[in-house]
Design an enzyme around this catalytic site. Structure first.
Site, PDB file in Angstrom:
ATOM      1  N   ASP A 261       0.947  -1.256   0.028  1.00 20.42           N
ATOM      2  CA  ASP A 261       0.093  -0.073  -0.027  1.00 20.42           C
ATOM      3  C   ASP A 261       0.839   1.063   0.136  1.00 20.42           C
ATOM      4  OD1 ASP A 261      -2.311   1.681   0.225  1.00 20.42           O
ATOM      5  OD2 ASP A 261      -2.807   1.224   2.050  1.00 20.42           O
TER       6      ASP A 261
ATOM      7  N   ASP B 197      -2.995   2.366  -6.269  1.00 14.44           N
ATOM      8  CA  ASP B 197      -1.796   2.648  -5.021  1.00 14.44           C
ATOM      9  C   ASP B 197      -1.775   1.165  -4.222  1.00 14.44           C
ATOM     10  OD1 ASP B 197      -4.204   2.941  -3.876  1.00 14.44           O
ATOM     11  OD2 ASP B 197      -3.462   4.500  -2.725  1.00 14.44           O
ATOM     12  N   GLU B 198      -2.343   0.298  -4.634  1.00 21.95           N
ATOM     13  CA  GLU B 198      -2.338  -0.867  -3.548  1.00 21.95           C
ATOM     14  C   GLU B 198      -2.530  -2.082  -4.498  1.00 21.95           C
ATOM     15  OE1 GLU B 198      -5.126  -1.619  -0.599  1.00 21.95           O
ATOM     16  OE2 GLU B 198      -6.547  -0.311  -1.548  1.00 21.95           O
TER      17      GLU B 198
END
Length: 355
Positions: A9, A103-104
């Protein structure tokens, strides 16, 4: 075989990219979004989070909490490019990468391509490479399933990692408040509280029949995660399940024609994706947010995929009509097409933008 799962993350991703690219923003409270009118915070730096600023918060509320907050416009083209760099790093270690957003992502490193001795070492090396190649920090959770890996990634943020071993998993879950479980939202947590369920231990003490009687199909999932069990595989290139678009109005709308016109504009956005991807869906949903921020949805499912844009417009207008008479003015309207049958290639990390 016990899986080795990493949840990576990025730390305050959009805001961190802006701080990286503009040294004047470093160490200062930054929000990606607009401070004008009814702007909403898309992302907040850690300096802003200290004041309680969070994503999806109205900008006016964020400024009340942090008067020195600096707003910067989003640059999704830049975020996509950085996300592509990060995904390339992941693929150096495993082909089993399941993006959740820009983003993860989950990574299954049970068999990692670099022959590293452990998932812990793999996560540390991946984070170091992300920092070296992008100038950004990432946090990681390492465990034997996806549920626990995602929980673990929150423990040492920012720029840290945390491991939950098979031996520690059940006890970790037992001590956690159910409101911290992914997949248990505030309303479900409130329902559980009324039943005397406050922690993972409380949830574990309820048998399957009890949970199914109160939570339906979700009962089996709650029964499993309360015991630290999650058998979902990391699935690369997940097929897209829906396409949606929404907009927030500068003033609350009460006129039906104006609301229908806005819904049709959102439907236009959705249909552009359908034409580009070859996707077609059977279920149309209209989401509205009232002036007091309460939300409502109306959906209609068809026996066959919606065939064309006029049909999508008709469905959206009909669902807007179901909102009347209005309980208040409407500040946001959104349209989503789901139950997709798509010819597009499966989505990647780069396709997953916020609504």
């Amino acid at each position: 075989m016990t899986r080795k799962i990493i949840h990576v993350d990025m730390d305050a991703f959009f805001a961190s990219v802006e701080q990286r690219d503009d040294p004047a923003l470093r160490g200062r409270p930054v929000a990606v979004g607009s401070a004008q009118g009814r702007g909403v915070v898309a992302a907040a730096s850690y300096e802003a989070r200290v004041f309680g600023v969070r994503s999806a918060m109205p900008s006016v509320t964020a400024l009340r909490r942090c008067p020195d907050l600096i707003f910067v416009p989003h640059r999704f083209d830049v975020y996509r490019a950085v996300s592509q760099q990060i995904r390339a790093i992941f693929l150096d270690y495993t082909p089993l990468v399941e993006p959740l957003s820009l983003d993860e992502a989950y990574l299954d490193v049970t068999d990692n391509r670099r022959g590293l001795p452990s998932a812990t070492a793999t996560a540390a090396e991946i984070r170091a490479r992300i920092l070296r190649d992008t100038g950004l920090t990432a946090s990681a959770g390492i465990s034997y399933n996806k549920f626990l890996a995602k929980l673990a990634s929150e423990r040492n943020k920012p720029d840290g990692q945390f491991v939950i071993t098979p031996a520690a998993g059940p006890a970790f879950v037992a001590a956690l408040e159910v409101g911290r479980f992914h997949g248990i939202g505030p309303r479900t947590a409130e329902r559980m509280a009324r039943l005397g369920i406050f922690t993972g231990a409380d949830l574990r003490d309820r048998d399957l029949a009890f949970l199914q009687s109160h939570f339906g199909k979700s009962g089996a999932w709650y029964h499993a995660i309360a015991r630290g069990e999650d058998h979902r595989a990391v699935t690369p290139d997940r097929p897209r399940k829906s396409s949606g678009s929404e907009t927030t109005f500068s003033t609350d709308l009460t006129d039906r024609a104006e609301i229908e016109a806005a819904a049709c504009r959102m439907a236009d956005d959705v249909w552009r994706w359908c034409e580009r991807s070859g996707g077609r869906g059977r279920t149309v949903t209209v989401k509205a947010t009232w002036a007091d921020f309460r939300k409502v949805t109306r959906s209609r499912s068809f026996p066959a995929p919606v065939p064309d844009l006029p049909a999508l417009h008709d469905a959206a207008r009909g669902l807007v009509g179901a909102l009347f008479p209005l309980r208040a003015g409407i500040r946001l309207i959104g349209v989503t097409l789901s139950g997709l049958e798509t010819e597009e290639p499966p989505q990647t990390m780069l396709d997953l933008l916020p609504a």
